[in-house]
Each structure stands twice: as C-alpha cells, then as structure tokens.
Design a protein around this motif. Structure first.
Motif, PDB file in Angstrom:
ATOM      1  N   GLY A 208       0.811  -1.210   0.000  1.00 44.64           N
ATOM      2  CA  GLY A 208       0.000   0.000   0.000  1.00 44.64           C
ATOM      3  C   GLY A 208       0.841   1.255   0.000  1.00 44.64           C
ATOM      4  O   GLY A 208       0.563   2.216  -0.720  1.00 44.64           O
TER       5      GLY A 208
ATOM      6  N   ALA B   8       1.062   3.911  -3.166  1.00 43.92           N
ATOM      7  CA  ALA B   8       0.724   5.305  -2.889  1.00 43.92           C
ATOM      8  C   ALA B   8       1.860   6.243  -3.269  1.00 43.92           C
ATOM      9  O   ALA B   8       1.640   7.336  -3.800  1.00 43.92           O
TER      10      ALA B   8
ATOM     11  N   PHE C 124      -3.485  13.100   1.316  1.00 47.59           N
ATOM     12  CA  PHE C 124      -3.965  11.942   2.055  1.00 47.59           C
ATOM     13  C   PHE C 124      -5.118  11.252   1.335  1.00 47.59           C
ATOM     14  O   PHE C 124      -5.240  10.030   1.391  1.00 47.59           O
ATOM     15  N   VAL C 125      -5.956  12.003   0.656  1.00 47.83           N
ATOM     16  CA  VAL C 125      -7.051  11.382  -0.092  1.00 47.83           C
ATOM     17  C   VAL C 125      -6.503  10.503  -1.210  1.00 47.83           C
ATOM     18  O   VAL C 125      -6.940   9.363  -1.409  1.00 47.83           O
TER      19      VAL C 125
ATOM     20  N   LEU D  49      -4.673   7.437   0.493  1.00 50.01           N
ATOM     21  CA  LEU D  49      -5.619   6.470   1.042  1.00 50.01           C
ATOM     22  C   LEU D  49      -6.408   5.767  -0.056  1.00 50.01           C
ATOM     23  O   LEU D  49      -6.678   4.564   0.020  1.00 50.01           O
TER      24      LEU D  49
ATOM     25  N   GLY E  54      -4.166   3.061  -1.560  1.00 49.30           N
ATOM     26  CA  GLY E  54      -4.054   1.898  -0.685  1.00 49.30           C
ATOM     27  C   GLY E  54      -5.349   1.120  -0.578  1.00 49.30           C
ATOM     28  O   GLY E  54      -5.334  -0.113  -0.485  1.00 49.30           O
ATOM     29  N   LEU E  55      -6.473   1.834  -0.593  1.00 47.81           N
ATOM     30  CA  LEU E  55      -7.760   1.151  -0.509  1.00 47.81           C
ATOM     31  C   LEU E  55      -8.002   0.274  -1.731  1.00 47.81           C
ATOM     32  O   LEU E  55      -8.515  -0.850  -1.613  1.00 47.81           O
TER      33      LEU E  55
ATOM     34  N   THR F 292      -4.293  -0.254   3.403  1.00 49.82           N
ATOM     35  CA  THR F 292      -4.787   1.110   3.585  1.00 49.82           C
ATOM     36  C   THR F 292      -3.930   1.881   4.587  1.00 49.82           C
ATOM     37  O   THR F 292      -3.606   3.060   4.370  1.00 49.82           O
ATOM     38  N   ILE F 293      -3.554   1.236   5.675  1.00 51.21           N
ATOM     39  CA  ILE F 293      -2.713   1.908   6.668  1.00 51.21           C
ATOM     40  C   ILE F 293      -1.331   2.207   6.078  1.00 51.21           C
ATOM     41  O   ILE F 293      -0.755   3.273   6.319  1.00 51.21           O
TER      42      ILE F 293
ATOM     43  N   ALA G 175      -0.685   2.849   2.979  1.00 48.78           N
ATOM     44  CA  ALA G 175      -0.848   3.994   2.087  1.00 48.78           C
ATOM     45  C   ALA G 175      -0.955   5.289   2.864  1.00 48.78           C
ATOM     46  O   ALA G 175      -0.480   6.342   2.408  1.00 48.78           O
ATOM     47  N   ALA G 176      -1.567   5.241   4.037  1.00 46.66           N
ATOM     48  CA  ALA G 176      -1.681   6.455   4.854  1.00 46.66           C
ATOM     49  C   ALA G 176      -0.303   6.969   5.256  1.00 46.66           C
ATOM     50  O   ALA G 176      -0.098   8.184   5.375  1.00 46.66           O
TER      51      ALA G 176
ATOM     52  N   GLY H 111       1.188   9.424   2.886  1.00 46.16           N
ATOM     53  CA  GLY H 111       0.508  10.699   2.723  1.00 46.16           C
ATOM     54  C   GLY H 111       1.244  11.873   3.306  1.00 46.16           C
ATOM     55  O   GLY H 111       0.792  13.012   3.149  1.00 46.16           O
TER      56      GLY H 111
END
Length: 335
Positions: free
Chosen positions: A92, A96, A115-116, A119, A122-123, A156-157, A159-160, A163
């Motif tokens: 992720g 990203a 961040f969008v 995230l 990653g989502l 997802t985490i 990918a965060a 950000g």
C-alpha cells in the motif's frame, strides 16, 4: 551527500529585520519554502511491492486449499497472516508513493488532497487483495472474510504512511522492507541447511535451539540490511534537496522497517483476532505454537528496529567530514 562542519543540516545566513523577501534561489526566503525531499524510484518501488504482495497472497491461498481438514488450513493461514499483512502494508505504501509521484507537484501544499490520493491508492490495493482471497475461497466462511479484511486494512494503513509531505523517509522504509523480504525469502529457501548449521538434530530440543538462533541471527542481519539500504536510499533522495535532513531523519529511516513489522503485528492481532483464535482452538499444541510465534515476531521486530536505527546512524556518521577549524592556526613566534 557529504556535509561540512559535521552537520547534515543546510545552514542559511541569518535574516535581518530590514531584509526584503526575494524569490531568487538560494536566498533565505526560498530555502524556508523549499519542498521536502521526495521519494526516488517510486514507480519501481510500487511495482516490486505489488509483486511481493502477489507472492504472499498466492502463498496464503495455497495454504487455504492444502489437502487435509479445515483445521490445517486455518492453522496455516494464521501462520502466514503476519507475512501477508506485512506485504500489504508495504504494498500500500509503495503504490501510494508511485501514484503521488505522478501528481506530487500539485499536492505538495495540499495535505488533504495528499492523504485522499494516498488512502485511495491503498484502498484499491487492499480491496483487490481482499477480493483475491475471498473470491478464491467462497466457502471459507467468516474466517476468510476476516483474513481479507485484515489484509485490506494493512494496505490502507500503509498507504496512509505515504501521505506525509516528505516521502523520502517512506520510500527508504519501503526499499529497506523489500530488502528484508528478499533476505527472509532466501532464509526460508535454505532453512533446512541453515538449521543444520545451527546444530539442529533429530531431537526436538536441538531443533528448537537451532530455530531460536536462526531467528535471532536473521533478525540482526535484517536490521543491518534495513539500515544500510535506508541510508543509501535517503542519501540519494536528498542529494539535491534544498534542506538536507538532520540525523534523526536517518535514524527514523533506518528503524522504519522495524516499525512496520511492529505495526504489522498490531494489525494482525487486532484485525485477525478471529483467525488466530481459531488456530489456537485446534489443540493445545497449536495454542503453544501460536504463543511462541507471536513472541518471536515481536522480538524480531524490536531487533530489526534497534539494529536498523543504530546501523543507519553509524552509516550516516561515516559520511560526515571533520569539523573545519574556526580560526587559522597560530604561526610560530619568531625569535
């Protein structure tokens, strides 16, 4: 990146009260607003991270479809869950970074947009990985759903983490983690030979001792590899940065792989609690094995964190030049 006066920070002249701001390069105003160092080779990092995630997903899928009763598949899935969650976390983050590499110029000053995008990337990775697990085993029940959801949460985490504005540290962590993954793969490939080197015999006690020392040695080597790769990557990433980072940034980069391993453990225990509980309920032997595996992963993560951080600091310190003398040497007195 060799810095003078034993410091990695870029020094700038003091700004007087009557100085007018200017946009010319190299002036204090330009340096204060200079963008942070960004990740290099982000596209390749994303591709390699996805390849490793795919390999780990295939491994878990093979465990779930192994011949035997359902309990064996659950136990195998619980054993492989931390590895695939770690791959999802790094995958992720890598994807990203790659996506941000295409649009970073327009996002550097917009934290919400950064961040969008991160995230969202990653989502998508997490949903794709979860779909591969769930759709590949439609009769797996709630345990497979939990497995897929935990993997999606890991991606997802991860990918965060990508950000943040200064992506060079995240890129160093992804690169170092991929290096550790390769080292782990080689260790598992030659595990039988390595266990014999560490004294494994026919009795269970010698086998446990050999596995303990092999795991300890592997964690130390992983920390060394992570620290060296992180420093090498970060030095290249900040070579032309307007404000080279100070030593704590190198410490963080070197320890980032260990931090990701510990974060993986937290995600695994929280998100995959149902799968781990099912594996422990198979038998007392499986319960003891899971407890030993949990402790070994935590110890390995801590070792990689500390060894990686210390290695990064030592490697960074070796690149610094001695401090220049502030005053010229005194000339010998004439008679």
């Amino acid at each position: 990146m060799t810095n003078e006066s034993g410091s990695s920070a870029l020094s700038t002249p003091p700004r007087t009260a009557d100085a007018e701001p200017t946009d010319a390069p190299g002036t204090p105003a330009a340096d204060e607003t200079a963008p942070s160092a960004t990740a290099i080779g982000a596209l390749w990092l994303g591709i390699l991270a996805l390849v490793w995630l795919t390999v780990m997903l295939r491994s878990v899928q093979a465990s779930l479809t192994s011949p035997g009763d359902g309990a064996f598949g659950i136990t195998a899935a619980a054993i492989g869950l931390p590895a695939v969650v770690s791959a999802a976390l790094v995958g992720g983050a890598g994807v990203a970074l790659a996506v941000r590499g295409f649009v970073r110029r327009s996002l550097d000053e917009r934290p919400t947009a950064r961040f969008v995008i991160a995230l969202g990337s990653g989502l998508l990775v997490g949903m794709g990985a979860a779909a591969a697990i769930v759709l590949g085993h439609p009769d797996g029940g709630s345990a497979v759903m939990v497995l897929g959801g935990t993997i999606a949460a890991g991606a997802t985490i991860g990918a965060a983490l990508a950000g943040i504005r200064a992506t060079a540290v995240v890129g160093a962590g992804v690169a170092a983690s991929l290096g550790v993954f390769l080292l782990t793969f080689l260790r598992e490939l030659f595990k039988s030979d390595l266990l014999r080197i560490f004294g494994a015999g026919d009795n269970p006690v010698s086998m446990l001792n050999a596995q303990h020392w092999l795991g300890l040695t592997g964690a130390v080597l992983s920390g060394l590899v992570a620290g060296l790769i992180a420093v090498a990557y970060l030095r290249r990433a900040v070579r032309h940065a307007a404000a080279p980072p100070r030593w704590p940034v190198y410490l963080l980069a070197g320890a980032s792989t260990g931090l990701m391993l510990l974060l993986t453990e937290a995600i695994t225990r929280i998100g995959g609690a149902q799968v781990l509980a099912l594996a422990r309920s198979v038998s007392d032997h499986d319960s003891v094995f899971q407890d030993m595996a949990d402790a070994a992963r935590i110890n390995a993560g801590l070792l990689v964190l500390f060894v990686g951080g210390i290695t990064a600091i030592i490697a960074f310190g070796r690149t610094l030049t001695p401090a220049a003398a502030d005053e010229p040497a005194e000339e010998p007195a004439t008679p």
